[in-house]
Design an enzyme around this catalytic site. Sequence first.
Site, PDB file in Angstrom:
ATOM      1  N   HIS A 484       0.780  -1.304  -0.017  1.00  0.00           N
ATOM      2  CA  HIS A 484       0.021   0.031   0.110  1.00  0.00           C
ATOM      3  C   HIS A 484       0.797   1.301  -0.020  1.00  0.00           C
ATOM      4  CE1 HIS A 484      -3.688   1.855   0.020  1.00  0.00           C
ATOM      5  NE2 HIS A 484      -4.266   1.442   1.000  1.00  0.00           N
ATOM      6  N   ASP A 488      -2.287   2.404  -4.509  1.00  0.00           N
ATOM      7  CA  ASP A 488      -3.317   2.683  -3.840  1.00  0.00           C
ATOM      8  C   ASP A 488      -4.687   1.657  -3.872  1.00  0.00           C
ATOM      9  OD1 ASP A 488      -2.282   5.006  -3.179  1.00  0.00           O
ATOM     10  OD2 ASP A 488      -2.873   6.071  -4.890  1.00  0.00           O
TER      11      ASP A 488
END
Length: 513
Positions: A484, A488
Amino acid sequence: MTTEVRVPTLGESVTEATVATWFKKPGDSVEVDEMLCELETDKVTVEVPSPAAGVLAEIVAAEGETVAPDALLAQIDEAGAASGDAPKKTEKPQADNKATESPEGQKDMSGNSVDVMVPALGESVTEATVATWFKKVGDQVEADEMLCELETDKVSVEVPAPAAGVLAEIVAEEGATVDAKAKLAVISEGASAGRPAAATPDEKATDAGPEEMTPRSEADAKDFEDAPSAKKAMAEKGVSRDQVEGSGRDGRVMKEDVAKASSAPKSAPAAARAPSKPEDAAREERVKMTRLRQTIARRLKDAQNTAAMLTTYNEADMSGVMGLRNEYKDAFEKKHKVKLGFMSFFVKACCHALKEVPEVNAEIDGTDVVYKNYVNMGVAVGTPSGLVVPVVKDADQKSFAEIEKEIGELGAKGRDGKLSMAEMQGGTFTISNGGVYGSLMSSPILNPPQSGILGMHKIQERPMVVGGEIVIRPMMYLALSYDHRIVDGKGAVTFLVRVKEALEDPRRLLMDL
């Protein structure tokens, strides 16, 4: 004349390494290209050979230290001579009665001694760990009978007896690390099991007592592997080897382990290792981790500690792929001499999705993001020793047939322990198929420094609503674990949806949609 030993080239984007193991200590004689130490990076283990012959005069970077490329590791005195060699050669003058105590003593036997050497370990494998001895000193052995088993980070190797006779000496005990040309044992060819050489271990056992014999021999074997700084610290603090739990490579004791053990309550280490009840000890078994399993454990834990890992899920109706495969599998195999499986569809689907969401095919290097304009597809393969990930290079440029052939060849090499380091490096994305073992859903762990891994699962018929009606469809859950920090949520979901669309309508792969 003094020669410097420096950190070699560590590879693309690797900026530091940790000194894992020194095979030599100051004062030891070394030969040109003899292995001095081993470095570990986040990608690969690097062995450092000696640039010159002489004596290891000084170790600058101790075990556990972090070093940069070209950093000074040690100094070699080319004019020096090793001290301590002569006493080792004269300690055991009686070869027959001391065969188990000294390799040099064994050489003085009557000329019918046969050395047991490390067999060929395979391409790019330079060392192994002695896992199990099936025979003990004094045992009768037959030619080609299995003596011991070695473990490398890729495969297990059985060592047969080169001759019939008596196992007179074990040079490398269980747990010892040996190089590709090391001597493991000595066989007295043609001897019988009643010869005096085999009596020495029994005499020692009688003197020491059965309760003392095993722990002491285990400790001795471990001392061979412990860091020199740890041994010195144990001596200074009056801490025994049994009181310290090693955190280093292969269970080696490091200096900080000694400090931890000396500051902890004396009963704590014993309590941690002891079974909950004394009678449970007979029902427990302690087995040392294989080198491959240690590497897997370290890399997976590093992935959890480094990446901001998250998993998103979807499901795919496999009717389209299964129908297309059934229709063309015979013609495909006839033309290309390879079976049409599911993996080529998944590889192709991922390649298409990676073009649309390039951050899933990228990696973080410090404060930079490195985008890859190619796809090197890692394909996780289960082997008897553990999971390995061979890489299909430039998978985005290859046809279905080329992908199937390469996956088949790499999978066979992985199961046989014949993969080279080059065949397992350079991956940009990974596919893991837990479905072959029956897994219905899982969250795969990233393969650093990659930013994404796709988990395939079992195809299972489930009731689905299609056009307002309930129908039976062969469904597969898909899982994408991603970093992450660079990917995204929108990109991860988009990637997985594109894979789902390509699998449910394989014609999209042909139309590049």
